[in-house]
Design a protein around this motif. Structure first.
Motif, PDB file in Angstrom:
ATOM      1  N   ALA A   1       0.839  -1.202   0.000  1.00  0.00           N
ATOM      2  CA  ALA A   1       0.000   0.000   0.000  1.00  0.00           C
ATOM      3  C   ALA A   1       0.870   1.246   0.000  1.00  0.00           C
ATOM      4  O   ALA A   1       1.896   1.307   0.694  1.00  0.00           O
ATOM      5  CB  ALA A   1      -0.925   0.009   1.214  1.00  0.00           C
ATOM      6  N   HIS A   2       0.487   2.222  -0.782  1.00  0.00           N
ATOM      7  CA  HIS A   2       1.017   3.577  -0.682  1.00  0.00           C
ATOM      8  C   HIS A   2      -0.093   4.534  -1.108  1.00  0.00           C
ATOM      9  O   HIS A   2      -1.203   4.092  -1.423  1.00  0.00           O
ATOM     10  CB  HIS A   2       2.297   3.753  -1.516  1.00  0.00           C
ATOM     11  CG  HIS A   2       2.149   3.390  -2.961  1.00  0.00           C
ATOM     12  ND1 HIS A   2       2.671   2.244  -3.503  1.00  0.00           N
ATOM     13  CD2 HIS A   2       1.525   4.024  -3.988  1.00  0.00           C
ATOM     14  CE1 HIS A   2       2.387   2.188  -4.799  1.00  0.00           C
ATOM     15  NE2 HIS A   2       1.696   3.255  -5.111  1.00  0.00           N
ATOM     16  N   ALA A   3       0.180   5.800  -1.088  1.00  0.00           N
ATOM     17  CA  ALA A   3      -0.865   6.780  -1.380  1.00  0.00           C
ATOM     18  C   ALA A   3      -1.445   6.542  -2.771  1.00  0.00           C
ATOM     19  O   ALA A   3      -0.734   6.570  -3.770  1.00  0.00           O
ATOM     20  CB  ALA A   3      -0.304   8.187  -1.284  1.00  0.00           C
ATOM     21  N   GLY A   4      -2.748   6.251  -2.831  1.00  0.00           N
ATOM     22  CA  GLY A   4      -3.427   6.034  -4.099  1.00  0.00           C
ATOM     23  C   GLY A   4      -3.373   4.620  -4.619  1.00  0.00           C
ATOM     24  O   GLY A   4      -3.823   4.374  -5.751  1.00  0.00           O
ATOM     25  N   TYR A   5      -2.889   3.669  -3.825  1.00  0.00           N
ATOM     26  CA  TYR A   5      -2.737   2.295  -4.328  1.00  0.00           C
ATOM     27  C   TYR A   5      -2.773   1.299  -3.171  1.00  0.00           C
ATOM     28  O   TYR A   5      -2.244   1.551  -2.080  1.00  0.00           O
ATOM     29  CB  TYR A   5      -1.411   2.144  -5.059  1.00  0.00           C
ATOM     30  CG  TYR A   5      -1.123   0.742  -5.573  1.00  0.00           C
ATOM     31  CD1 TYR A   5      -1.671   0.300  -6.764  1.00  0.00           C
ATOM     32  CD2 TYR A   5      -0.305  -0.123  -4.856  1.00  0.00           C
ATOM     33  CE1 TYR A   5      -1.401  -0.981  -7.245  1.00  0.00           C
ATOM     34  CE2 TYR A   5      -0.031  -1.404  -5.317  1.00  0.00           C
ATOM     35  CZ  TYR A   5      -0.586  -1.831  -6.511  1.00  0.00           C
ATOM     36  OH  TYR A   5      -0.314  -3.102  -6.981  1.00  0.00           O
ATOM     37  N   TYR A   6      -3.419   0.147  -3.438  1.00  0.00           N
ATOM     38  CA  TYR A   6      -3.426  -0.973  -2.496  1.00  0.00           C
ATOM     39  C   TYR A   6      -3.432  -2.260  -3.302  1.00  0.00           C
ATOM     40  O   TYR A   6      -4.052  -2.345  -4.374  1.00  0.00           O
ATOM     41  CB  TYR A   6      -4.667  -0.925  -1.597  1.00  0.00           C
ATOM     42  CG  TYR A   6      -4.804  -2.135  -0.699  1.00  0.00           C
ATOM     43  CD1 TYR A   6      -4.173  -2.192   0.529  1.00  0.00           C
ATOM     44  CD2 TYR A   6      -5.574  -3.238  -1.105  1.00  0.00           C
ATOM     45  CE1 TYR A   6      -4.287  -3.315   1.348  1.00  0.00           C
ATOM     46  CE2 TYR A   6      -5.692  -4.354  -0.297  1.00  0.00           C
ATOM     47  CZ  TYR A   6      -5.043  -4.392   0.931  1.00  0.00           C
ATOM     48  OH  TYR A   6      -5.159  -5.504   1.725  1.00  0.00           O
ATOM     49  N   SER A   7      -2.739  -3.274  -2.787  1.00  0.00           N
ATOM     50  CA  SER A   7      -2.692  -4.581  -3.451  1.00  0.00           C
ATOM     51  C   SER A   7      -2.627  -5.680  -2.409  1.00  0.00           C
ATOM     52  O   SER A   7      -1.995  -5.531  -1.356  1.00  0.00           O
ATOM     53  CB  SER A   7      -1.457  -4.648  -4.359  1.00  0.00           C
ATOM     54  OG  SER A   7      -1.303  -5.946  -4.897  1.00  0.00           O
ATOM     55  N   VAL A   8      -3.278  -6.825  -2.717  1.00  0.00           N
ATOM     56  CA  VAL A   8      -3.246  -7.971  -1.820  1.00  0.00           C
ATOM     57  C   VAL A   8      -3.478  -9.241  -2.624  1.00  0.00           C
ATOM     58  O   VAL A   8      -4.155  -9.221  -3.669  1.00  0.00           O
ATOM     59  CB  VAL A   8      -4.322  -7.832  -0.704  1.00  0.00           C
ATOM     60  CG1 VAL A   8      -5.742  -7.931  -1.275  1.00  0.00           C
ATOM     61  CG2 VAL A   8      -4.109  -8.844   0.407  1.00  0.00           C
ATOM     62  N   LEU A   9      -2.927 -10.341  -2.145  1.00  0.00           N
ATOM     63  CA  LEU A   9      -3.153 -11.654  -2.752  1.00  0.00           C
ATOM     64  C   LEU A   9      -4.189 -12.391  -1.922  1.00  0.00           C
ATOM     65  O   LEU A   9      -4.002 -12.598  -0.716  1.00  0.00           O
ATOM     66  CB  LEU A   9      -1.853 -12.460  -2.808  1.00  0.00           C
ATOM     67  CG  LEU A   9      -1.955 -13.848  -3.453  1.00  0.00           C
ATOM     68  CD1 LEU A   9      -2.276 -13.720  -4.945  1.00  0.00           C
ATOM     69  CD2 LEU A   9      -0.658 -14.636  -3.260  1.00  0.00           C
ATOM     70  N   LEU A  10      -5.283 -12.822  -2.577  1.00  0.00           N
ATOM     71  CA  LEU A  10      -6.350 -13.535  -1.894  1.00  0.00           C
ATOM     72  C   LEU A  10      -6.082 -15.035  -1.953  1.00  0.00           C
ATOM     73  O   LEU A  10      -5.906 -15.609  -3.028  1.00  0.00           O
ATOM     74  CB  LEU A  10      -7.710 -13.229  -2.545  1.00  0.00           C
ATOM     75  CG  LEU A  10      -8.146 -11.764  -2.566  1.00  0.00           C
ATOM     76  CD1 LEU A  10      -9.537 -11.648  -3.182  1.00  0.00           C
ATOM     77  CD2 LEU A  10      -8.122 -11.148  -1.169  1.00  0.00           C
ATOM     78  N   ARG A  11      -6.061 -15.645  -0.769  1.00  0.00           N
ATOM     79  CA  ARG A  11      -5.899 -17.087  -0.655  1.00  0.00           C
ATOM     80  C   ARG A  11      -7.214 -17.711  -0.204  1.00  0.00           C
ATOM     81  O   ARG A  11      -7.953 -17.087   0.559  1.00  0.00           O
ATOM     82  CB  ARG A  11      -4.793 -17.412   0.384  1.00  0.00           C
ATOM     83  CG  ARG A  11      -3.406 -16.894   0.014  1.00  0.00           C
ATOM     84  CD  ARG A  11      -2.834 -17.647  -1.145  1.00  0.00           C
ATOM     85  NE  ARG A  11      -1.397 -17.355  -1.334  1.00  0.00           N
ATOM     86  CZ  ARG A  11      -0.680 -17.791  -2.339  1.00  0.00           C
ATOM     87  NH1 ARG A  11      -1.249 -18.516  -3.284  1.00  0.00           N
ATOM     88  NH2 ARG A  11       0.594 -17.501  -2.435  1.00  0.00           N
ATOM     89  N   PRO A  12      -7.555 -18.905  -0.618  1.00  0.00           N
ATOM     90  CA  PRO A  12      -6.776 -19.805  -1.479  1.00  0.00           C
ATOM     91  C   PRO A  12      -7.021 -19.600  -2.970  1.00  0.00           C
ATOM     92  O   PRO A  12      -6.644 -20.430  -3.779  1.00  0.00           O
ATOM     93  CB  PRO A  12      -7.293 -21.177  -1.052  1.00  0.00           C
ATOM     94  CG  PRO A  12      -8.742 -20.919  -0.749  1.00  0.00           C
ATOM     95  CD  PRO A  12      -8.802 -19.550  -0.138  1.00  0.00           C
ATOM     96  N   TYR A  13      -7.642 -18.483  -3.335  1.00  0.00           N
ATOM     97  CA  TYR A  13      -8.071 -18.307  -4.722  1.00  0.00           C
ATOM     98  C   TYR A  13      -6.921 -17.960  -5.663  1.00  0.00           C
ATOM     99  O   TYR A  13      -7.060 -18.065  -6.887  1.00  0.00           O
ATOM    100  CB  TYR A  13      -9.139 -17.209  -4.796  1.00  0.00           C
ATOM    101  CG  TYR A  13     -10.230 -17.358  -3.761  1.00  0.00           C
ATOM    102  CD1 TYR A  13     -10.915 -18.568  -3.603  1.00  0.00           C
ATOM    103  CD2 TYR A  13     -10.572 -16.304  -2.919  1.00  0.00           C
ATOM    104  CE1 TYR A  13     -11.908 -18.706  -2.655  1.00  0.00           C
ATOM    105  CE2 TYR A  13     -11.563 -16.437  -1.964  1.00  0.00           C
ATOM    106  CZ  TYR A  13     -12.231 -17.635  -1.824  1.00  0.00           C
ATOM    107  OH  TYR A  13     -13.207 -17.774  -0.883  1.00  0.00           O
TER     108      TYR A  13
END
Length: 580
Positions: free
Chosen positions: A163-175
């Motif tokens: 995460a930083h200003a203007g952005y977020y990312s994550v990996l969803l498990r178990p998908y």
């Protein structure tokens, strides 16, 4: 420019951020004495990256946005969200853990390990669990499920989160689905990357999903095409009668779409909670981008906002432009001779100070007013909502006068407009065209007056403003104001939070007196200068503290200045020494 003034505002913001760091992230620099740093305030020109901002130009950006750590405040009592937003934007696109409770007021709690959706509206740093509107969730079978309110969900770990200003990312498990979020002012942008093949991929849009105080009161999803959805979600929560419309486009049409309609408790039979499931066959590496525009007015407003701000599915460009917007804000204050940890804390505080108030008008200038009528602004104006004024009048709005005067000008006009639409009562704590009446005081008053005295705002009608200030401060049946005017203080035997109310009413009255002096109204200046001295009626020379006083004039017995009691708002008498 008065640097001591901006320093005071920024120190307040930074102290809040420091106090709310995630417990899991508080190990660095422990016990270490850090060197002093210097602030330099830059001109606050309205810097807006063009829709045609080039890659080369963006690469030259100093990347202050990457010094922002949106995870600060997501643990303990910070109640902040880690997702994507633009400065004062309408959209706050962020993950929700799917579990209610005080720790999850903003939808996300750092110690949790579940994600149950990515919704487009969130509150930052408040004590009220509301919003979480327009929630999407990608999955592939088999799907993890649990009893409501968690329901369908995924697992995640922080080492697969960014995460930083203007952005977020994550990996969803178990998908094995990578979710990325960014935003424009009125549009949330999501990119789902499916890292494994599946015949059972599904994107769920759940308008019935709710947490904490929020509940859906009506909703609708219209399938315009297999790559185009629109509809609305109406809800009650902290703010009443919330209305939010949306318009969504997908970069890839769904293979099929199913709609579920869920009956809503305590609502008419024709009011339903809509859920849409978009089904796909995907190969490893396939990506689907979603763009969702919001409006508080109507479906056409959402569609117009989408047309203006989301003309394609270029996620990386939206991300770069969101970052550029934040860079233009963060670079207005230079922090010199600071450690990496100090810079991270400082620029995160500066970032958090500008995620709300939030934009509430559409690109065509329309917005829903407190009178539930649709109003239209003059060209170039913006209407704002989410005014947490008890929290922001001391430091945040004074800061905006320095680093974001154009925004604060529109914010002040928004407060004045709401007062005119709200039976002559200026906002206390409003959002979504609704006055929540949370907290005490009438702190829109000093925000408005200070902006005028600093030359940030000029009222179109001085007499109308005077009427609004008086009608707000002279509500004799409202929270002890009648006794306050008669006795010179709010009596503790008749009203809770009496000490805090007295001191804060006096502060607000001093602002009205300053306005009276500014316009040459000697009667207004005299009357409110007298009321502004009301704090002195609670001063106890024997203890050296402000002390609750009873209706008969005596001080309340068993006084402990360090105790947290019903006489004082979220504080104690020791801390309130600094309010005068």
């Amino acid at each position: 420019m008065p640097k001591n003034y901006v320093l005071a505002s920024l120190i307040a913001m930074t102290c809040i951020a420091t106090a709310c760091k995630p417990l899991a992230k508080m190990t660095e620099a422990s016990g270490k004495r850090e060197g002093a740093s210097a602030l330099s305030l830059q001109p606050s020109a309205s810097l807006q990256p063009s829709a045609k901002t080039t890659d080369a130009a963006l690469k030259s950006i100093k990347r202050l946005s990457h010094e922002v750590d949106p995870m600060i405040g997501t643990d303990w009592v910070g109640n902040t969200y880690p997702g994507a937003a633009t400065p004062f934007g309408m959209v706050q696109l962020s993950p929700d853990n799917g579990i209610p409770g005080w720790d999850r007021i903003a939808g996300y709690y750092y110690p949790d390990s579940t994600i149950a959706g990515f919704s487009h509206t969130h509150l930052s740093g408040t004590g009220a669990g509301d919003m979480y509107d327009i929630s999407f969730m990608p999955t592939i079978a088999p799907v993890l499920t649990a009893e409501p309110p968690l329901g369908v969900h995924a697992k995640f770990s922080h080492d697969q989160e960014k995460a930083h200003a203007g952005y977020y990312s994550v990996l969803l498990r178990p998908y094995n689905i990578r979710v990325e979020l960014t935003a424009t002012p009125r549009v949330g942008v999501q990119r789902y990357t499916f890292l494994q093949s599946s015949d059972s991929a599904c994107i769920t849009l759940n308008l019935n999903k709710a947490m904490n105080w929020d509940r859906c009161t009506d909703s609708q999803i219209e399938v315009v095409a297999n790559d185009e959805l629109q509809g609305y979600r109406h809800s009650d929560g902290w703010a009443r009668n919330q209305q939010l419309y949306f318009y969504t486009r997908l970069s890839r049409p769904a293979d099929s779409i199913t709609i579920e309609r869920i009956p809503l408790k305590d609502e008419p039979a024709h009011h339903q909670g809509y859920v849409a499931k978009l089904h796909y066959r995907v190969k490893a590496g396939d990506q689907i981008v979603l763009t969702t525009a919001l409006s508080g007015v109507d479906a056409q407003g959402a569609k117009g906002n989408h047309r203006a701000e989301a003309q394609d599915f270029d996620f990386d460009r939206y991300h770069r432009e969101a970052r550029a917007l934040w860079e233009s804000r963060l670079e207005r204050v230079h922090l010199e001779e600071a450690t990496a940890a100090q810079r991270r804390i400082f620029y995160t505080a500066l970032y958090r100070a500008q995620v709300c108030p939030t934009l509430y008008s559409d690109v065509d200038g329309r917005y829903l007013g407190a009178d539930r009528q649709v109003h239209r602004l003059f060209e170039g104006q913006k209407h704002y909502s989410t005014f947490s004024l008890w929290d922001t009048y001391r430091a945040a709005h004074p800061l905006y006068n320095l680093i974001a005067p154009d925004d604060n000008k529109d914010m002040v006009q928004s407060m004045v407009d709401l007062g005119a639409q709200n039976q002559g009562h200026l906002p206390v704590w409003n959002m979504f065209a609704s006055e929540t009446d949370m907290m005490i005081g009438y702190h829109s008053v000093p925000v408005i007056v200070e902006a005028i005295l600093r030359g940030v705002y000029k009222p179109a009608d001085a007499q109308q403003l005077t009427r609004l200030l008086r009608s707000t401060a002279e509500r004799w049946g409202y929270r002890g104001l009648g006794d306050y005017d008669t006795l010179g203080y709010v009596p503790a035997d008749k009203h809770e939070e009496s000490l805090s109310k007295t001191l804060e009413y006096a502060y607000d009255d001093a602002a009205i007196a300053a306005w009276g002096k500014h316009i040459g109204d000697s009667v207004l200046h005299r009357d409110y200068l007298r009321r502004a001295q009301s704090y002195a009626h609670l001063w106890d020379t024997a203890t050296g503290f402000f002390r609750p006083r009873l209706s008969d004039g005596t001080f309340k017995a068993d006084f402990d200045p360090f105790a947290y009691t019903k006489d004082i708002t979220e504080s104690n008498a020791y801390q309130y020494l600094m309010s005068v």
